[in-house]
Design a protein around this motif. Structure first.
Motif, PDB file in Angstrom:
ATOM      1  N   VAL A  24       0.873  -1.179   0.000  1.00  0.00           N
ATOM      2  CA  VAL A  24       0.000   0.000   0.000  1.00  0.00           C
ATOM      3  C   VAL A  24       0.908   1.226   0.000  1.00  0.00           C
ATOM      4  O   VAL A  24       1.826   1.314   0.824  1.00  0.00           O
ATOM      5  CB  VAL A  24      -0.922   0.021   1.239  1.00  0.00           C
ATOM      6  CG1 VAL A  24      -1.755   1.299   1.257  1.00  0.00           C
ATOM      7  CG2 VAL A  24      -1.823  -1.212   1.251  1.00  0.00           C
ATOM      8  N   GLY A  26       1.206   5.608  -0.590  1.00  0.00           N
ATOM      9  CA  GLY A  26       0.640   6.953  -0.774  1.00  0.00           C
ATOM     10  C   GLY A  26       1.783   7.928  -1.004  1.00  0.00           C
ATOM     11  O   GLY A  26       2.834   7.808  -0.372  1.00  0.00           O
ATOM     12  N   GLU A  28       3.431  11.858  -1.388  1.00  0.00           N
ATOM     13  CA  GLU A  28       3.374  13.311  -1.215  1.00  0.00           C
ATOM     14  C   GLU A  28       4.372  13.889  -2.210  1.00  0.00           C
ATOM     15  O   GLU A  28       5.578  13.752  -2.012  1.00  0.00           O
ATOM     16  CB  GLU A  28       3.761  13.680   0.213  1.00  0.00           C
ATOM     17  CG  GLU A  28       2.774  13.142   1.247  1.00  0.00           C
ATOM     18  CD  GLU A  28       3.395  13.056   2.638  1.00  0.00           C
ATOM     19  OE1 GLU A  28       3.262  14.012   3.396  1.00  0.00           O
ATOM     20  OE2 GLU A  28       4.030  12.034   2.941  1.00  0.00           O
ATOM     21  N   SER A 174      -1.527  12.199  -2.214  1.00  0.00           N
ATOM     22  CA  SER A 174      -2.449  11.183  -2.743  1.00  0.00           C
ATOM     23  C   SER A 174      -3.039  10.388  -1.590  1.00  0.00           C
ATOM     24  O   SER A 174      -2.492  10.345  -0.495  1.00  0.00           O
ATOM     25  CB  SER A 174      -1.725  10.222  -3.687  1.00  0.00           C
ATOM     26  OG  SER A 174      -1.118   9.167  -2.953  1.00  0.00           O
ATOM     27  N   ARG A 175      -4.157   9.740  -1.854  1.00  0.00           N
ATOM     28  CA  ARG A 175      -4.672   8.733  -0.926  1.00  0.00           C
ATOM     29  C   ARG A 175      -3.786   7.497  -1.089  1.00  0.00           C
ATOM     30  O   ARG A 175      -3.101   7.341  -2.106  1.00  0.00           O
ATOM     31  CB  ARG A 175      -6.110   8.372  -1.303  1.00  0.00           C
ATOM     32  CG  ARG A 175      -7.070   9.530  -1.204  1.00  0.00           C
ATOM     33  CD  ARG A 175      -7.621   9.661   0.188  1.00  0.00           C
ATOM     34  NE  ARG A 175      -8.565  10.772   0.267  1.00  0.00           N
ATOM     35  CZ  ARG A 175      -8.908  11.364   1.407  1.00  0.00           C
ATOM     36  NH1 ARG A 175      -8.388  10.957   2.545  1.00  0.00           N
ATOM     37  NH2 ARG A 175      -9.767  12.348   1.398  1.00  0.00           N
ATOM     38  N   PRO A 176      -3.827   6.586  -0.136  1.00  0.00           N
ATOM     39  CA  PRO A 176      -2.984   5.386  -0.287  1.00  0.00           C
ATOM     40  C   PRO A 176      -3.596   4.415  -1.298  1.00  0.00           C
ATOM     41  O   PRO A 176      -3.919   3.278  -0.977  1.00  0.00           O
ATOM     42  CB  PRO A 176      -2.957   4.808   1.132  1.00  0.00           C
ATOM     43  CG  PRO A 176      -4.212   5.277   1.768  1.00  0.00           C
ATOM     44  CD  PRO A 176      -4.533   6.610   1.155  1.00  0.00           C
ATOM     45  N   ASN A 215       5.247   6.947   0.938  1.00  0.00           N
ATOM     46  CA  ASN A 215       4.785   6.233   2.136  1.00  0.00           C
ATOM     47  C   ASN A 215       4.462   4.796   1.766  1.00  0.00           C
ATOM     48  O   ASN A 215       3.681   4.564   0.841  1.00  0.00           O
ATOM     49  CB  ASN A 215       3.539   6.904   2.697  1.00  0.00           C
ATOM     50  CG  ASN A 215       3.820   8.318   3.169  1.00  0.00           C
ATOM     51  OD1 ASN A 215       4.182   8.538   4.305  1.00  0.00           O
ATOM     52  ND2 ASN A 215       3.703   9.279   2.254  1.00  0.00           N
ATOM     53  N   SER A 217       3.441   0.810   3.207  1.00  0.00           N
ATOM     54  CA  SER A 217       3.106  -0.156   4.259  1.00  0.00           C
ATOM     55  C   SER A 217       2.765  -1.476   3.584  1.00  0.00           C
ATOM     56  O   SER A 217       2.602  -1.535   2.355  1.00  0.00           O
ATOM     57  CB  SER A 217       1.936   0.337   5.119  1.00  0.00           C
ATOM     58  OG  SER A 217       0.748   0.362   4.352  1.00  0.00           O
ATOM     59  N   PHE A 233      -8.225   3.539   8.620  1.00  0.00           N
ATOM     60  CA  PHE A 233      -6.811   3.236   8.384  1.00  0.00           C
ATOM     61  C   PHE A 233      -6.290   2.101   9.258  1.00  0.00           C
ATOM     62  O   PHE A 233      -5.218   1.572   9.004  1.00  0.00           O
ATOM     63  CB  PHE A 233      -5.955   4.491   8.613  1.00  0.00           C
ATOM     64  CG  PHE A 233      -5.970   5.427   7.447  1.00  0.00           C
ATOM     65  CD1 PHE A 233      -5.004   5.331   6.454  1.00  0.00           C
ATOM     66  CD2 PHE A 233      -6.949   6.402   7.325  1.00  0.00           C
ATOM     67  CE1 PHE A 233      -5.008   6.186   5.364  1.00  0.00           C
ATOM     68  CE2 PHE A 233      -6.962   7.264   6.239  1.00  0.00           C
ATOM     69  CZ  PHE A 233      -5.998   7.156   5.249  1.00  0.00           C
ATOM     70  N   GLY A 237      -1.415  -1.498   7.403  1.00  0.00           N
ATOM     71  CA  GLY A 237      -0.219  -1.614   8.233  1.00  0.00           C
ATOM     72  C   GLY A 237       0.347  -0.241   8.563  1.00  0.00           C
ATOM     73  O   GLY A 237      -0.052   0.772   7.985  1.00  0.00           O
ATOM     74  N   ARG A 239       2.935   2.684   8.334  1.00  0.00           N
ATOM     75  CA  ARG A 239       3.731   3.077   7.167  1.00  0.00           C
ATOM     76  C   ARG A 239       5.050   3.705   7.561  1.00  0.00           C
ATOM     77  O   ARG A 239       5.206   4.231   8.654  1.00  0.00           O
ATOM     78  CB  ARG A 239       2.953   4.075   6.334  1.00  0.00           C
ATOM     79  CG  ARG A 239       2.860   5.465   6.973  1.00  0.00           C
ATOM     80  CD  ARG A 239       2.068   6.392   6.097  1.00  0.00           C
ATOM     81  NE  ARG A 239       2.105   7.765   6.529  1.00  0.00           N
ATOM     82  CZ  ARG A 239       1.265   8.305   7.408  1.00  0.00           C
ATOM     83  NH1 ARG A 239       0.359   7.555   7.992  1.00  0.00           N
ATOM     84  NH2 ARG A 239       1.366   9.585   7.704  1.00  0.00           N
ATOM     85  N   LYS A 292       9.002   9.460  13.203  1.00  0.00           N
ATOM     86  CA  LYS A 292       7.980  10.309  12.599  1.00  0.00           C
ATOM     87  C   LYS A 292       7.419  11.294  13.623  1.00  0.00           C
ATOM     88  O   LYS A 292       6.997  10.903  14.702  1.00  0.00           O
ATOM     89  CB  LYS A 292       6.858   9.414  12.068  1.00  0.00           C
ATOM     90  CG  LYS A 292       5.689  10.167  11.481  1.00  0.00           C
ATOM     91  CD  LYS A 292       6.005  10.707  10.127  1.00  0.00           C
ATOM     92  CE  LYS A 292       4.898  11.639   9.662  1.00  0.00           C
ATOM     93  NZ  LYS A 292       5.223  12.307   8.413  1.00  0.00           N
TER      94      LYS A 292
HETATM   95  P1  ADP Z   1       1.650  13.089   7.355  1.00  0.00           P
HETATM   96  O1  ADP Z   1       1.218  14.489   7.128  1.00  0.00           O
HETATM   97  O2  ADP Z   1       1.916  12.743   8.746  1.00  0.00           O
HETATM   98  O3  ADP Z   1       2.771  12.685   6.465  1.00  0.00           O
HETATM   99  P2  ADP Z   1      -0.735  12.239   5.952  1.00  0.00           P
HETATM  100  O4  ADP Z   1      -2.005  11.810   6.550  1.00  0.00           O
HETATM  101  O5  ADP Z   1      -0.682  13.544   5.275  1.00  0.00           O
HETATM  102  O6  ADP Z   1       0.401  12.137   7.021  1.00  0.00           O
HETATM  103  O7  ADP Z   1      -0.349  11.090   4.937  1.00  0.00           O
HETATM  104  C1  ADP Z   1       0.769  11.161   4.183  1.00  0.00           C
HETATM  105  C2  ADP Z   1       0.704  10.159   3.052  1.00  0.00           C
HETATM  106  O8  ADP Z   1       0.730   8.836   3.573  1.00  0.00           O
HETATM  107  C3  ADP Z   1      -0.539  10.240   2.189  1.00  0.00           C
HETATM  108  O9  ADP Z   1      -0.136  10.227   0.847  1.00  0.00           O
HETATM  109  C4  ADP Z   1      -1.297   8.991   2.525  1.00  0.00           C
HETATM  110  O10 ADP Z   1      -2.002   8.488   1.412  1.00  0.00           O
HETATM  111  C5  ADP Z   1      -0.197   8.038   2.906  1.00  0.00           C
HETATM  112  N1  ADP Z   1      -0.609   6.965   3.815  1.00  0.00           N
HETATM  113  C6  ADP Z   1      -1.384   7.058   4.902  1.00  0.00           C
HETATM  114  N2  ADP Z   1      -1.521   5.856   5.491  1.00  0.00           N
HETATM  115  C7  ADP Z   1      -0.802   4.962   4.758  1.00  0.00           C
HETATM  116  C8  ADP Z   1      -0.531   3.562   4.875  1.00  0.00           C
HETATM  117  N3  ADP Z   1      -1.013   2.835   5.865  1.00  0.00           N
HETATM  118  N4  ADP Z   1       0.261   3.010   3.945  1.00  0.00           N
HETATM  119  C9  ADP Z   1       0.782   3.726   2.948  1.00  0.00           C
HETATM  120  N5  ADP Z   1       0.566   5.049   2.789  1.00  0.00           N
HETATM  121  C10 ADP Z   1      -0.216   5.672   3.684  1.00  0.00           C
END
Ligand code: ADP
Ligand code: MG
Length: 503
Positions: A24, A26, A28, A174-176, A215, A217, A233, A237, A239, A292
């Motif tokens: 999975v 996601g 940024e 992006s969404r994951p 990101n 997981s 979420f 797993g 991430r 983190k």
């Molecule tokens: P942060 O600001 O702490 O980095 P965000 O909620 O903005 O956290 O999420 C950052 C990125 O992580 C997004 O692109 C999201 O899709 C991705 N993400 C969130 N949960 C997971 C996961 N379990 N596995 C992979 N990517 C994830």
């Protein structure tokens, strides 16, 4: 529109000792906004300038200096949002994210945590002809970039270059929804393509003006579907985030490595610690950079120097009206208007400049033939010499002229290649070159007939063989083409050869 199959993202599955694991991902993506000036100062954004030459007092964090928002940067973020079919927030606000970096002397980064300028959108990611996947965009916010610390110029000192400090970035979250290394790379590629069409980011990854935090997981089969149904979420797993990737290849290698690292820990009975990691290009592995932080670690608060940003719907509508035709629409139009394969249409629309070039060549010509010449001859030749379309020595009018001469039957395909070579290296008007150098195809049957007669008369043994086995008639066609310097019309030669041999 194109008849695309929107497949659900396809998970990469890695077999572990305790069963299968799925990835999975996601992303940024940090995209540097294409503008002349920085987000909150008038200093230039020019890449490669003398260190510390493009720094306003506010960029250097001088006390009492006030940020002034650059309307151009806001317009570019809105434009990007519209290009990703995203919601535009008419009211957004800037927050301070407090942390210390020598290359960000303010002591905080101005960003948009709580009220981003762009909300939910989507990117259609092309995986193969006819197959596309939808990746949801969660948000795009505007923020400042940091400068650069330079550690390798002196054994005892570090240097800091503030030219990049305060340059506007769009962080595209992006969404994951990305499920494997190839999808991640294809997603970044598509984002880059759209932004280059829009003119909102140059997408030059070597210069660092497009970088991605990845990101990753892993989960068990079925968990992702449970997340999708509930958007909860906890089905996914934990991430880890791999920072600052600026190459498609390394993005893929890093994801693969990171997933395997996590699987090994989980199968060993361990737990994944959420952290920020760096990809070590030489070792081909990720290593921990820092644990983190949570939002509260940064003591975010609304920036008191900046009022909330309010924009008007009419202004957004004007920007929307100025959007160019975007890659998906252009590709679909190329397929339907010119009868191209989806693959060829993808190649031609990869960059807006390539597409515009092709359209000029195709004007008044057969689209498929034009596409063949642009892709196979021109792009092939340019690539060999390391040039892009803007450096092409052949103009679209010249290439269109060559295609026209083929279509009219004035030159054969073979002669056309010679003609292309002449135009590429020497320039000139294709029709004039054909006349001046006697390259016109011979369609006069009298002349062709004479050549056919000569070849038949000189080769009685071959005549017998061909009459016994008509497949060998092609040899005569080849001989006649040779004798006429490739200028005879191949169809006419073929018909005459068959007739004269009595086949
Ligand atoms: P942060 O600001 O702490 O980095 P965000 O909620 O903005 O956290 O999420 C950052 C990125 O992580 C997004 O692109 C999201 O899709 C991705 N993400 C969130 N949960 C997971 C996961 N379990 N596995 C992979 N990517 C994830
Ligand atoms: Mg983040």
């Amino acid at each position: 529109m194109l008849d695309l199959t929107y497949e659900a993202p396809k998970p990469k599955v890695i077999a572990g000792a305790t069963g299968d694991w799925e990835l999975v991902i996601g992303l940024e993506v940090h995209a540097q906004v294409a503008t002349a000036a920085k987000l909150f100062s008038g200093a230039s954004t020019l890449f490669g300038a003398e260190p510390n030459s493009n720094v306003a007092f506010v960029d250097a964090g001088m006390p009492g200096m006030l940020p002034v928002i650059n309307e151009g940067c806001v317009a570019q973020a809105v434009r990007t949002g519209l290009g990703l079919k995203a919601q535009i927030n008419l009211r957004s606000a800037f927050d301070r994210k407090n942390y210390f970096y020598p290359d960000l002397p303010q002591g905080y980064q101005i960003s948009q945590l709580y009220h981003p300028i762009v909300g939910e959108g989507e990117v259609i990611v092309d995986m193969a002809p006819g197959i596309a996947r939808r990746v949801r965009i969660e948000r795009i916010h505007l923020e400042q970039d940091a400068g650069k610390s330079i550690h390798d110029m002196d054994p005892t000192m570090s240097f800091v270059d503030l030219n990049r400090t305060g340059v506007a970035l769009m962080e595209i979250v992006s969404r994951p929804d990305i499920r494997g290394p190839e999808e991640a790379a294809a997603y970044v590629l598509k984002l880059r393509q759209i932004m280059r069409y829009l003119g909102t980011c140059d997408g030059n990854m070597q210069n660092g003006n497009l970088r991605a935090d990845v990101n990753v997981s892993v989960c068990r089969p079925g968990d992702y579907e449970r997340y999708q149904e509930t958007q909860d979420f906890s089905h996914l797993g934990t991430r880890c985030e791999i920072k600052n990737m600026n190459s498609m290849r390394f993005i893929q290698l890093a994801i693969d490595h990171e997933a395997r690292r996590q699987i090994a820990i989980l199968e060993d009975g361990g737990a994944i610690v959420q952290e920020t990691r760096l990809y070590d290009v030489e070792k081909g592995e990720t290593r921990s950079m820092r644990s983190k932080e949570e939002a509260h670690d940064y003591r975010y608060f609304p920036d008191p120097d900046l009022l909330p940003l309010e924009i008007e719907q009419g202004w957004v509508d004007d920007i929307e009206a100025s959007l160019p035709e975007l890659p998906d629409a252009k590709k679909a139009r190329f397929v339907s208007a010119f009868g191209l394969s989806e693959y060829d249409a993808s190649v031609l629309t990869a960059e807006a400049e390539n597409a515009a070039y092709f359209e000029e060549v195709a004007r008044g010509n057969d689209g498929k033939l034009a596409a063949n010449w642009v892709i196979n001859e021109l792009f092939g030749r340019l690539k060999k010499e390391g040039h892009d379309i803007t450096e092409s020595p052949v103009t679209p009018a010249q290439l269109g002229g060559i295609v026209q001469l083929i279509t009219k039957g004035d030159i054969s395909g073979k002669i056309a290649k010679d003609l292309f070579e002449i135009v590429y290296t020497e320039g000139g008007d294709p029709a004039e070159i054909v006349e001046a150098r006697g390259m016109r195809q011979v369609t006069d049957t009298g002349a062709i007939e004479a050549a056919v007669d000569d070849v038949i008369a000189a080769n009685p043994a071959q005549v017998e063989k061909a009459q016994a086995n008509p497949k060998l008639a092609g040899w005569f066609v080849g001989q006649v083409m040779k004798a006429t310097g490739g200028k005879a019309n191949p169809a006419a030669v073929n018909a005459l050869v068959m007739a004269k041999l009595g086949l």
